[in-house]
Design a protein around this motif. Structure first.
Motif, PDB file in Angstrom:
ATOM      1  N   VAL A 139      38.186  37.315  37.171  1.00 46.01           N
ATOM      2  CA  VAL A 139      39.555  36.927  37.523  1.00 46.01           C
ATOM      3  C   VAL A 139      40.483  37.116  36.335  1.00 46.01           C
ATOM      4  O   VAL A 139      41.604  37.613  36.475  1.00 46.01           O
ATOM      5  CB  VAL A 139      39.589  35.449  37.998  1.00 46.01           C
ATOM      6  CG1 VAL A 139      40.998  35.047  38.383  1.00 46.01           C
ATOM      7  CG2 VAL A 139      38.637  35.227  39.139  1.00 46.01           C
ATOM      8  N   GLU A 140      40.012  36.732  35.166  1.00 41.75           N
ATOM      9  CA  GLU A 140      40.845  36.814  33.969  1.00 41.75           C
ATOM     10  C   GLU A 140      41.278  38.257  33.693  1.00 41.75           C
ATOM     11  O   GLU A 140      42.431  38.506  33.333  1.00 41.75           O
ATOM     12  CB  GLU A 140      40.090  36.244  32.766  1.00 41.75           C
ATOM     13  CG  GLU A 140      40.945  36.112  31.536  1.00 41.75           C
ATOM     14  CD  GLU A 140      40.242  35.376  30.412  1.00 41.75           C
ATOM     15  OE1 GLU A 140      40.635  35.601  29.253  1.00 41.75           O
ATOM     16  OE2 GLU A 140      39.326  34.579  30.681  1.00 41.75           O
ATOM     17  N   ASP A 141      40.373  39.209  33.880  1.00 36.09           N
ATOM     18  CA  ASP A 141      40.705  40.614  33.655  1.00 36.09           C
ATOM     19  C   ASP A 141      41.771  41.091  34.636  1.00 36.09           C
ATOM     20  O   ASP A 141      42.730  41.768  34.257  1.00 36.09           O
ATOM     21  CB  ASP A 141      39.444  41.468  33.772  1.00 36.09           C
ATOM     22  CG  ASP A 141      39.697  42.919  33.424  1.00 36.09           C
ATOM     23  OD1 ASP A 141      40.265  43.178  32.340  1.00 36.09           O
ATOM     24  OD2 ASP A 141      39.331  43.792  34.241  1.00 36.09           O
ATOM     25  N   ASP A 142      41.616  40.728  35.905  1.00 35.09           N
ATOM     26  CA  ASP A 142      42.621  41.118  36.901  1.00 35.09           C
ATOM     27  C   ASP A 142      43.958  40.450  36.640  1.00 35.09           C
ATOM     28  O   ASP A 142      45.017  41.060  36.789  1.00 35.09           O
ATOM     29  CB  ASP A 142      42.133  40.777  38.307  1.00 35.09           C
ATOM     30  CG  ASP A 142      41.091  41.762  38.809  1.00 35.09           C
ATOM     31  OD1 ASP A 142      40.928  42.824  38.178  1.00 35.09           O
ATOM     32  OD2 ASP A 142      40.452  41.470  39.827  1.00 35.09           O
ATOM     33  N   LEU A 143      43.920  39.189  36.235  1.00 34.56           N
ATOM     34  CA  LEU A 143      45.151  38.468  35.928  1.00 34.56           C
ATOM     35  C   LEU A 143      45.855  39.062  34.706  1.00 34.56           C
ATOM     36  O   LEU A 143      47.084  39.136  34.665  1.00 34.56           O
ATOM     37  CB  LEU A 143      44.827  36.988  35.700  1.00 34.56           C
ATOM     38  CG  LEU A 143      45.967  36.000  35.689  1.00 34.56           C
ATOM     39  CD1 LEU A 143      46.804  36.104  36.964  1.00 34.56           C
ATOM     40  CD2 LEU A 143      45.432  34.589  35.540  1.00 34.56           C
ATOM     41  N   ALA A 144      45.067  39.520  33.727  1.00 32.61           N
ATOM     42  CA  ALA A 144      45.641  40.120  32.518  1.00 32.61           C
ATOM     43  C   ALA A 144      46.435  41.384  32.849  1.00 32.61           C
ATOM     44  O   ALA A 144      47.427  41.686  32.174  1.00 32.61           O
ATOM     45  CB  ALA A 144      44.543  40.433  31.508  1.00 32.61           C
ATOM     46  N   LEU A 146      48.301  41.714  35.325  1.00 28.69           N
ATOM     47  CA  LEU A 146      49.579  41.289  35.888  1.00 28.69           C
ATOM     48  C   LEU A 146      50.483  40.612  34.861  1.00 28.69           C
ATOM     49  O   LEU A 146      51.689  40.871  34.824  1.00 28.69           O
ATOM     50  CB  LEU A 146      49.352  40.314  37.052  1.00 28.69           C
ATOM     51  CG  LEU A 146      48.674  40.875  38.284  1.00 28.69           C
ATOM     52  CD1 LEU A 146      48.378  39.764  39.274  1.00 28.69           C
ATOM     53  CD2 LEU A 146      49.536  41.948  38.920  1.00 28.69           C
ATOM     54  N   VAL A 147      49.896  39.711  34.048  1.00 30.59           N
ATOM     55  CA  VAL A 147      50.736  38.887  33.167  1.00 30.59           C
ATOM     56  C   VAL A 147      50.462  39.081  31.678  1.00 30.59           C
ATOM     57  O   VAL A 147      51.148  38.491  30.855  1.00 30.59           O
ATOM     58  CB  VAL A 147      50.582  37.380  33.507  1.00 30.59           C
ATOM     59  CG1 VAL A 147      51.056  37.101  34.921  1.00 30.59           C
ATOM     60  CG2 VAL A 147      49.164  36.901  33.306  1.00 30.59           C
ATOM     61  N   GLY A 148      49.467  39.875  31.335  1.00 28.89           N
ATOM     62  CA  GLY A 148      49.129  40.074  29.931  1.00 28.89           C
ATOM     63  C   GLY A 148      47.909  39.259  29.532  1.00 28.89           C
ATOM     64  O   GLY A 148      47.510  38.320  30.227  1.00 28.89           O
ATOM     65  N   HIS A 153      44.445  34.496  29.670  1.00 29.82           N
ATOM     66  CA  HIS A 153      43.396  33.689  29.036  1.00 29.82           C
ATOM     67  C   HIS A 153      43.724  32.194  29.148  1.00 29.82           C
ATOM     68  O   HIS A 153      42.854  31.383  29.450  1.00 29.82           O
ATOM     69  CB  HIS A 153      43.232  34.101  27.568  1.00 29.82           C
ATOM     70  CG  HIS A 153      42.122  33.392  26.871  1.00 29.82           C
ATOM     71  ND1 HIS A 153      40.802  33.625  27.162  1.00 29.82           N
ATOM     72  CD2 HIS A 153      42.139  32.439  25.916  1.00 29.82           C
ATOM     73  CE1 HIS A 153      40.052  32.840  26.412  1.00 29.82           C
ATOM     74  NE2 HIS A 153      40.837  32.116  25.640  1.00 29.82           N
ATOM     75  N   THR A 154      44.993  31.842  28.934  1.00 29.36           N
ATOM     76  CA  THR A 154      45.419  30.450  29.032  1.00 29.36           C
ATOM     77  C   THR A 154      45.246  29.925  30.458  1.00 29.36           C
ATOM     78  O   THR A 154      44.717  28.829  30.671  1.00 29.36           O
ATOM     79  CB  THR A 154      46.888  30.315  28.588  1.00 29.36           C
ATOM     80  OG1 THR A 154      47.011  30.834  27.269  1.00 29.36           O
ATOM     81  CG2 THR A 154      47.345  28.873  28.624  1.00 29.36           C
ATOM     82  N   ILE A 155      45.676  30.702  31.445  1.00 29.23           N
ATOM     83  CA  ILE A 155      45.549  30.302  32.849  1.00 29.23           C
ATOM     84  C   ILE A 155      44.069  30.177  33.231  1.00 29.23           C
ATOM     85  O   ILE A 155      43.665  29.215  33.894  1.00 29.23           O
ATOM     86  CB  ILE A 155      46.278  31.304  33.772  1.00 29.23           C
ATOM     87  CG1 ILE A 155      47.788  31.220  33.542  1.00 29.23           C
ATOM     88  CG2 ILE A 155      45.936  31.044  35.239  1.00 29.23           C
ATOM     89  CD1 ILE A 155      48.580  32.353  34.182  1.00 29.23           C
ATOM     90  N   ALA A 156      43.262  31.140  32.799  1.00 31.84           N
ATOM     91  CA  ALA A 156      41.833  31.112  33.131  1.00 31.84           C
ATOM     92  C   ALA A 156      41.145  29.903  32.508  1.00 31.84           C
ATOM     93  O   ALA A 156      40.295  29.271  33.154  1.00 31.84           O
ATOM     94  CB  ALA A 156      41.161  32.401  32.679  1.00 31.84           C
TER      95      ALA A 156
END
Length: 190
Positions: A139-144, A146-148, A153-156
Motif C-alpha cells: 500500500v505504501e508504494d502505491d500511495l507514494a 500519489l502523494v510522494g 510513509h507517514t500515512i502508512a
C-alpha cells in the motif's frame, strides 16, 4: 428470550436478511468481480514468484464462495488472473465457512485465516494457499506514487498503528465458545 451469543448478532441477522432480499443485478456483480480481478492482478504483478506459480496453473479454474457470493477465476498465460468463462467447471472450490462478516473481520485482525472448506485438486489448493500466505499489497508504494514518499510513509505508519490497535482489541476478547475453535481450520475432499 434467548441471550445473543455475540454483540453483533443483531447486525449478523440484518446482514443475512438484506443479503437474501437485495440481490444486485448481474451487470453490477460482473463489474465488481472485474474490478476485484484488476486489483488482484495489480498486487500479483509486484510478485514475480507468484506470477511464475500462476503460470504453471494456466487454464485451471478456482471457485471462491462465501454465503451468496461466488467468483470463478482462471490462471492466464501471463501468470495473472481473469474471470473464468461462464459454464467453466472449477477444479478447486474454496468455500469460506464462517457466515458472519464480523467473525471474518475479527479473524483477519487477529492475523488468522477464515475457516475454509476445500473441495478438489489438493496441488492447486497448495498453490492458492502459498499465494495467500506470501503475496501482500504494498500500500505504501502505491500511495507514494500519489502523494510522494514522505507523506506515504507517514500515512502508512499511522495506518499500521491503527491496525495494530484493532488487532490487540480484537485479540483481547475471546470469541464465544459455541462449537470450538473456528479459525484456520480446513477440510479436504476430492
Amino acid at each position: 428470550m434467548a441471550t445473543p451469543s455475540s454483540p453483533f448478532s443483531f447486525l449478523d441477522d440484518l446482514f443475512n436478511r438484506i443479503g437474501e432480499r437485495l440481490q444486485p443485478p448481474a451487470w453490477a456483480v460482473h463489474e465488481i468481480q472485474h474490478r476485484a480481478v484488476l486489483f488482484l492482478n495489480h498486487v500479483l504483478q509486484q510478485e514475480p514468484e507468484a506470477q511464475q506459480r500462476l503460470l504453471r496453473q494456466q487454464g485451471r479454474v478456482v471457485r471462491f464462495q462465501w454465503r451468496f457470493v461466488t467468483m470463478d477465476l482462471v490462471a492466464t498465460p501471463a501468470g495473472l488472473l481473469d474471470l473464468a468463462p461462464a459454464g467453466s467447471v472449477p477444479e478447486l472450490t474454496l468455500t469460506v465457512t464462517d457466515e458472519s462478516p464480523f467473525e471474518l473481520a475479527r479473524a483477519t485482525l487477529r492475523g488468522g485465516k477464515p475457516s475454509v472448506q476445500i473441495i478438489g485438486d489438493v496441488q492447486l489448493a497448495a498453490e492458492v494457499n502459498w499465494l495467500v500466505d506470501h503475496v501482500r499489497w504494498d500500500v505504501e508504494d502505491d500511495l507514494a506514487r500519489l502523494v510522494g514518499d514522505v507523506p506515504a510513509h507517514t500515512i502508512a505508519n499511522g495506518a499500521r498503528r491503527v491496525v495494530e490497535a484493532l488487532r490487540q482489541f480484537a485479540g483481547g476478547r475471546k470469541p464465544p465458545q459455541a462449537g470450538g475453535p473456528s479459525t484456520g481450520s480446513a477440510s479436504t475432499a476430492e
